[in-house]
Enzyme design. Structure first.
Site, PDB file in Angstrom:
ATOM      1  CG  HIS A   1      53.944  -3.817 -50.144  1.00  0.00           C
ATOM      2  ND1 HIS A   1      53.316  -2.758 -50.888  1.00  0.00           N
ATOM      3  CD2 HIS A   1      53.705  -4.781 -50.924  1.00  0.00           C
ATOM      4  CE1 HIS A   1      52.894  -3.266 -51.994  1.00  0.00           C
ATOM      5  NE2 HIS A   1      53.146  -4.204 -52.053  1.00  0.00           N
TER       6      HIS A   1
ATOM      7  CB  CYS B   1      43.427 -16.648 -49.450  1.00  0.00           C
ATOM      8  SG  CYS B   1      42.579 -15.385 -50.345  1.00  0.00           S
TER       9      CYS B   1
HETATM   10  C1  PEP Z   1      42.877  -9.969 -49.663  1.00  0.00           C
HETATM   11  O1  PEP Z   1      42.517  -8.700 -49.816  1.00  0.00           O
HETATM   12  O2  PEP Z   1      42.856 -10.239 -48.426  1.00  0.00           O
HETATM   13  C2  PEP Z   1      43.936 -10.540 -50.469  1.00  0.00           C
HETATM   14  C3  PEP Z   1      44.382 -11.859 -50.109  1.00  0.00           C
HETATM   15  O3  PEP Z   1      44.286  -9.986 -51.638  1.00  0.00           O
HETATM   16  P1  PEP Z   1      45.365  -9.134 -51.691  1.00  0.00           P
HETATM   17  O4  PEP Z   1      46.156  -8.759 -50.361  1.00  0.00           O
HETATM   18  O5  PEP Z   1      46.341  -9.552 -52.728  1.00  0.00           O
HETATM   19  O6  PEP Z   1      44.844  -7.773 -52.115  1.00  0.00           O
END
Ligand code: PEP
Ligand code: MG
Length: 576
Positions: free
Chosen positions: A198, A501
C-alpha cells in the site's frame, strides 16, 4: 513533539531499500508515533478526583478539536468523513461520563478510567457485528489519542507537523495513509513493505518519493536530516552538498516531466496508449486532467470497501456513471469485484481461510456467493448505456480458459460486448492463447502475477527482492502471455489486446521492456504518465525488443534492471 538537532549524532549513514516512487528530497526524518500502550491495570488515581475528571474532559475536548481541524484540511471527502466521525466519538458525553464515574467511584487514574470505559464500548460494538463492529477500531483509536494527550505524548499514527518531513515507518496501513498530508510529508521510507505494498501504491499516487524495505530506517534518530532518492532506493543521513545538488537536479527534471500530452507513442510512431488506474470518481477526474487516454483498471472494490452489505444495483450504477463521465467516449476497463486476500469484504469472503491469497478471491467469489457478480455486471451495463464510454469488462484472479468462457458468457448476458480477464496467475499466463480464444483481451496484473510466480507474499518487505516484476521468471510469464495473444489473434483474425495494469507499468524502464515483450497498452497511476511517456518517446520498437531480450536473459531482478538501465541512457538524462 519537537526534537532538538543538538541531541543528534552527525555521522553520515547510508540505508538501501527498494525505490518505489521517484524523486529526491532532503528533510528531517520523523517516525510514525508508536502505538499507545494500555495504562497499567487498575492504575490508581493520584490527587483529587475532580481535577482528574477536569483533565480528562480537557484532553477529550482537545482531541476532538484536533480531529475536527484535520477534517477541514483533509484532502478527500472520504478522509474528512472518517475524521469527523472520529471527532464525534472523542466528544461523546457518555464516554467521558462513564470514565469520570470510574475515577470517582473506583479511584482509577484518568488514563485507566478512559481506557476501561472506551474498551467497554468497543467490546459492545464488536458483539453487535456488522457496521457497528467495524466502528470498534475507531473507538480504540480515540481511546489511544485521549490517553496520549493525558500523558503529553504524541498522538499515535502519522505525526501532525507544520514543517516538511520524511515519514519513517515499519509499513503504513491504509487508515494511516488516508489522512496523510502531502504538503508536509515529502517522502516515505519504510523498513518493511514490498514494492507492491500500500505504501508504494499510495506514494506513486501522491507523487511522493518513496523507498521501501530499507532495513534500519526506523532506528534513525527522530529529527535527523536525511536525503531520500526514490529512484535509487537509498536514504542518507546528514546529507552533504552533493545531495543538495542531486535534489536541485531533480527539481529541474521534474519540471520537464510535469505533463503528459495525452498521446503515448514510441520514437518510431508506434502507439502505446497510456491509461490510468482509478478507484473513485475523484481519481477518474484527476486522471483525465493528467492526460490519461482512458482507464486501464477501474478497481470497483473501492465502491464496496467498508460496506457490510452488497450495494444495490442502483447505487453501483450511479458510482460507475460518475466515473465513466470523466472520460467521455474513451475506453474504460472495469474490473469486477476483487474481494479477498488483503481486501476482505464481510458479505463475500471468509476471513478464517488459512491462505487468503490462495483462497476464494476475485472471480472465485462467484462460486461461493453467486449473484453478486451478475448484479455488478447489470450495474456496469446500465452505466454504459447512460454514458458515451467505451466499456470493457474484465475478471480478476482467473486461472483457466473455462473460467474465462464462463465470465465472457455472463458479460454478454448482461448486454456488454467486450470481455477480458486479468493475467495474475502463472496458469493464466501459460494458457493465454486458450483463454484468448474465449475472451477479447487480457490485462497483466503484474503485482499478483509476481507474487504467484515467485511464491512470495507481495506485502512482505523481507521478500522484496523476489517480489519484483523485474524477475526474469515474471518477464517470461509476460512474454508467454504476449505470444499467446499473437497466436489467438492470428487464428481469429481479430487483434487481442494485451495490457499491463500492475505497478510494473509505472516504472519507465520496465515500461520499455513490457512494450518490447509485446504489450500493447500500459495503465498506471496518473502521476507516472508523464515520466513513462517521456521515456517511451525516446525509444523505438526495435530497441525496446533488444532491451526486453536483455532483461529476459538476466540471472536476477537486480541484474535485469541494471542491464536495462545501462542500455537506456535516457533514464539518467531525465533523472529517472
Ligand atoms: C495486480 O495484481 O497487478 C493488480 C493490478 O491488481 P491489484 O493490485 O488490485 O491486486
Ligand atoms: Mg491483483
Amino acid at each position: 513533539m519537537d526534537y532538538s538537532p543538538s541531541e543528534i549524532s552527525t555521522a553520515q549513514l547510508r540505508y538501501t531499500g527498494v525505490g518505489v516512487s521517484p524523486g529526491r528530497v532532503i528533510a528531517p526524518l520523523i517516525p510514525m508515533a508508536p502505538p499507545v500502550a494500555a495504562p497499567p491495570e487498575a492504575e490508581p488515581l493520584e490527587g483529587e478526583p475532580e481535577s482528574a475528571v477536569e483533565r480528562l474532559s480537557q484532553a477529550a475536548a482537545s482531541v476532538k478539536t484536533e480531529l475536527q481541524q484535520r477534517a477541514e484540511r483533509a484532502r478527500s471527502e472520504a478522509a474528512a468523513e472518517v475524521l469527523k466521525a472520529t471527532a464525534l466519538m472523542a466528544g461523546d458525553k457518555a464516554l467521558i461520563k462513564n470514565a469520570a464515574k470510574l475515577v470517582r467511584n473506583q479511584s482509577l487514574s484518568p488514563e485507566r478510567a478512559l481506557w476501561d470505559a472506551a474498551s467497554g464500548y468497543a467490546d459492545q460494538m464488536r458483539a453487535m457485528g456488522g457496521y457497528m463492529a467495524e466502528r470498534a477500531a475507531d473507538i480504540e483509536d480515540v481511546r489511544a489519542r485521549i490517553v496520549a494527550e493525558l500523558r503529553g505524548m504524541p498522538a499515535p499514527g502519522v505525526p501532525q507537523r507544520t514543517e516538511p518531513f520524511v515519514l519513517a515507518a515499519e509499513d503504513l496501513a491504509p487508515a494511516d495513509t488516508a489522512v496523510l498530508d502531502p504538503e508536509t510529508v515529502v517522502a516515505l521510507v519504510t523498513s518493511s513493505g514490498g514494492p507492491q505494498s500500500h505504501t508504494a501504491i499510495l506514494a506513486r499516487n501522491l507523487g511522493l518519493p518513496a523507498v521501501v524495505a530499507a532495513t534500519g530506517v526506523t532506528d534513525i534518530e527522530p529529527g535527523t536530516p536525511v536525503f531520500v532518492d526514490g529512484s535509487a532506493g537509498s536514504i542518507v543521513s546528514h546529507p552533504g552538498t552533493e545531495h543538495e545538488q542531486a535534489v536541485a537536479a531533480w527539481h529541474r527534471v521534474s519540471e520537464q516531466l510535469a505533463s503528459f500530452d495525452g498521446h503515448g507513442a514510441l520514437a518510431d510512431g508506434t502507439d502505446v496508449p497510456l491509461l490510468a488506474n482509478v478507484g473513485t470518481a475523484d481519481d477518474a477526474r484527476a486522471a483525465a486532467a493528467a492526460g490519461a487516454q482512458g482507464v486501464g483498471l477501474l478497481r470497483t472494490e473501492f465502491c464496496f470497501l467498508g460496506r457490510d452489505a452488497e450495494p444495490t444495483v442502483q447505487e453501483q450504477t450511479e458510482a460507475y456513471v460518475e466515473i465513466f463521465r470523466a472520460f467521455g467516449s474513451a475506453k474504460i476497463v472495469v474490473r469486477t469485484l476483487d474481494a479477498g486476500a488483503d481486501k476482505p469484504l464481510p458479505f463475500l469472503t471468509d476471513t478464517t481461510e488459512p491462505n487468503p491469497a490462495l483462497g476464494v478471491r476475485g472471480y472465485r467469489t462467484d462460486w461461493t456467493t453467486p449473484g453478486v457478480l451478475e448484479r455488478q455486471l447489470q450495474a456496469i451495463a446500465a452505466a454504459a448505456q447512460q454514458t458515451e464510454a467505451t466499456v470493457w469488462v474484465m475478471a480478476p484472479m482467473i486461472s483457466t480458459a473455462g473460467e474465462s468462457a464462463h465470465f465472457a458468457q455472463l458479460v454478454h448476458a448482461a448486454g456488454l460486448e467486450v470481455s477480458g480477464v486479468m493475467v495474475e496467475t502463472p496458469a493464466a499466463a501459460i494458457t493465454a492463447e486458450q483463454i484468448l480464444d474465449r475472451v477479447d483481451f487480457v490485462s497483466l496484473g503484474t503485482n499478483d502475477l509476481t507474487q504467484y510466480t515467485m511464491a512470495a507474499d507481495r506485502m512482505l518487505g523481507s521478500l522484496a527482492e523476489l517480489n519484483s516484476p523485474w524477475q526474469p521468471a515474471v518477464l517470461r510469464m509476460i512474454e508467454r502471455t504476449a505470444a499467446g495473444a499473437r497466436a489467438a489473434s492470428s487464428e481469429s483474425g481479430v487483434h487481442k489486446n494485451v495490457g499491463v495494469c500492475g505497478e510494473a507499468a509505472a516504472d519507465p524502464a520496465l515500461a520499455v521492456v513490457l512494450v518490447g515483450l509485446g504489450v500493447d497498452t500500459l495503465s498506471m497511476s496518473p502521476r507516472s504518465l508523464a515520466a513513462v511517456a517521456a521515456v517511451l518517446a525516446r525509444v523505438d520498437l526495435e530497441r525496446a525488443r533488444v532491451v526486453a531480450h536483455t532483461a529476459l536473459h538476466a540471472a536476477s531482478a537486480r541484474e535485469a534492471r541494471d542491464a536495462v538501465r545501462a542500455q537506456l541512457p535516457v533514464l539518467e538524462e531525465l533523472g529517472l
